[in-house]
Design an enzyme around this catalytic site. Structure first.
Site, PDB file in Angstrom:
ATOM      1  N   ASP A  11       0.662  -0.969   0.054  1.00 50.91           N
ATOM      2  CA  ASP A  11       0.032   0.084   0.136  1.00 50.91           C
ATOM      3  C   ASP A  11       0.974   1.308   0.054  1.00 50.91           C
ATOM      4  O   ASP A  11       2.071   1.065   0.327  1.00 50.91           O
ATOM      5  CB  ASP A  11      -0.793   0.034   1.235  1.00 50.91           C
ATOM      6  CG  ASP A  11      -1.971   1.305   1.270  1.00 50.91           C
ATOM      7  OD1 ASP A  11      -2.340   1.498   0.105  1.00 50.91           O
ATOM      8  OD2 ASP A  11      -2.155   1.727   2.293  1.00 50.91           O
ATOM      9  N   TYR A  43      -0.626   8.550  -2.374  1.00 46.83           N
ATOM     10  CA  TYR A  43      -0.937   8.131  -3.932  1.00 46.83           C
ATOM     11  C   TYR A  43      -2.090   9.067  -4.350  1.00 46.83           C
ATOM     12  O   TYR A  43      -2.342   9.313  -5.560  1.00 46.83           O
ATOM     13  CB  TYR A  43      -1.176   6.545  -4.046  1.00 46.83           C
ATOM     14  CG  TYR A  43      -0.067   5.819  -4.129  1.00 46.83           C
ATOM     15  CD1 TYR A  43       1.162   6.302  -3.846  1.00 46.83           C
ATOM     16  CD2 TYR A  43       0.071   4.588  -4.306  1.00 46.83           C
ATOM     17  CE1 TYR A  43       2.362   5.403  -4.004  1.00 46.83           C
ATOM     18  CE2 TYR A  43       0.927   3.677  -4.601  1.00 46.83           C
ATOM     19  CZ  TYR A  43       2.229   4.225  -4.294  1.00 46.83           C
ATOM     20  OH  TYR A  43       3.255   3.211  -4.254  1.00 46.83           O
ATOM     21  N   GLY A  44      -3.019   8.966  -3.428  1.00 49.15           N
ATOM     22  CA  GLY A  44      -4.387   9.662  -3.864  1.00 49.15           C
ATOM     23  C   GLY A  44      -4.404  10.983  -4.610  1.00 49.15           C
ATOM     24  O   GLY A  44      -5.243  11.705  -5.453  1.00 49.15           O
ATOM     25  N   CYS A  75      -4.331  -1.368  -2.245  1.00 52.11           N
ATOM     26  CA  CYS A  75      -4.615  -0.130  -2.534  1.00 52.11           C
ATOM     27  C   CYS A  75      -5.584   0.424  -3.489  1.00 52.11           C
ATOM     28  O   CYS A  75      -5.268  -0.395  -4.767  1.00 52.11           O
ATOM     29  CB  CYS A  75      -3.194   0.677  -2.551  1.00 52.11           C
ATOM     30  SG  CYS A  75      -3.395   2.423  -3.032  1.00 52.11           S
ATOM     31  N   THR A  77      -6.239   3.010  -5.197  1.00 55.53           N
ATOM     32  CA  THR A  77      -5.714   3.770  -6.286  1.00 55.53           C
ATOM     33  C   THR A  77      -4.567   3.031  -7.107  1.00 55.53           C
ATOM     34  O   THR A  77      -4.557   3.125  -8.325  1.00 55.53           O
ATOM     35  CB  THR A  77      -4.828   5.008  -5.607  1.00 55.53           C
ATOM     36  OG1 THR A  77      -5.972   5.875  -4.784  1.00 55.53           O
ATOM     37  CG2 THR A  77      -4.349   6.030  -6.499  1.00 55.53           C
ATOM     38  N   CYS A 189     -11.004   3.311  -0.237  1.00 56.88           N
ATOM     39  CA  CYS A 189      -9.639   3.466   0.249  1.00 56.88           C
ATOM     40  C   CYS A 189      -9.232   2.299   1.408  1.00 56.88           C
ATOM     41  O   CYS A 189     -10.130   2.426   2.605  1.00 56.88           O
ATOM     42  CB  CYS A 189      -9.158   4.841   0.393  1.00 56.88           C
ATOM     43  SG  CYS A 189      -7.552   5.203   0.943  1.00 56.88           S
TER      44      CYS A 189
END
Length: 265
Positions: A11, A43-44, A75, A77, A189
């Site tokens: 993640d 990452y978002g 994860c 994303t 998420c």
């Protein structure tokens, strides 16, 4: 078949712990290497191009280091952007994470569901496809929150978080047209189930929060059917991709998930 190679759970931060918990329940003797890409966090808020380039390359390095039996990309994303590229690059089983839109649509009575994820996840065409395929008769509201990721990280470090922040984040869904009819929220998420209690407490009315962690665990266990770990699971490893004195603050939280060794890449 016996196996000593670990499961690698990946993640951007500590969100994948929400997936590790049900995996541990189904595979209690499996050795675990948990990887938090702290050097790339969060990452978002990154572009799809950045994530699409970073994740396959980093996982390639991690496979060389740990020789895992299987990788779980815990994860949303990373999965919605890079899963196909990772599977093409690595010759081992890869389990991805996708928003639990199908079970949410099956459960919703009002036919209004929310998708609460990172900004990168909620804007992905993959979410459009899931909504068309499994929730075509529903109104699907979306809201992206990088702040909620940070709140989950802070909670694991043992830091207090502001209840008003959770209410403000939920308002991103509830204040949209038809938000007053929403009865089901997809936690898209893996960080977010770690603060589900706080979200429930902040909600102005009862909401049904769903995530895909148990489905991921079942898929992982199925792919490893026939494997038997002959010894008790060794102490789990938490591997961070950056070096920081702040990592020690995570130790008590990580130990609650069986991760007693903290390392840096």
């Amino acid at each position: 078949m016996t196996a000593s190679r670990p499961l690698l759970i990946f993640d951007s931060g500590i969100g994948g712990l929400s997936v590790l918990r049900p995996i541990r329940e189904l595979l209690p003797a499996a050795p675990i290497v948990y990887v938090a890409d702290s050097a790339g966090y969060p990452y978002g808020t990154r572009s799809a191009a950045e994530i699409g380039a970073r994740v396959p390359a980093l996982l390639g390095r991690l496979v060389e280091r740990s020789d895992p039996e299987l990788i779980v990309i815990a994860c949303n994303t990373a999965s919605t952007i890079a899963l196909d590229a990772v599977r093409a690059a690595l010759d081992l089983p890869i389990v991805g994470t996708v928003p639990a839109i199908k079970p949410a649509a099956e459960r919703s009575k009002s036919r209004v569901i929310g998708v609460l994820g990172t900004e990168a996840t909620v804007r992905q065409p993959y979410v459009d496809r899931l909504s068309r395929e499994f929730a075509s008769d529903c109104t699907v509201l979306r809201h992206g929150s990088a702040e909620l990721v940070d709140l989950a990280e802070a909670k694991l470090r043992g830091e207090p978080t502001d209840p008003a922040a959770y209410a403000r984040i939920l308002a991103g869904l509830l204040d949209q047209p038809r938000g007053d009819q929403m009865d089901t929220v997809v936690l898209a998420c893996t960080h977010f189930p770690l603060v589900e209690d706080e979200l429930q407490a902040a909600a102005p009315r009862p909401l049904d929060f769903l995530d895909g962690s148990r489905g991921i665990a079942r898929r992982t266990a199925w792919l490893l059917r026939g494997h038997a770990w002959t010894d008790a699971a060794p102490e789990g490893i938490a591997l961070f991709t950056s070096r920081s004195p702040e990592l020690e603050a995570y130790r008590p939280g990580l130990e609650r998930f069986g991760l007693r060794l903290i390392q840096s890449l």
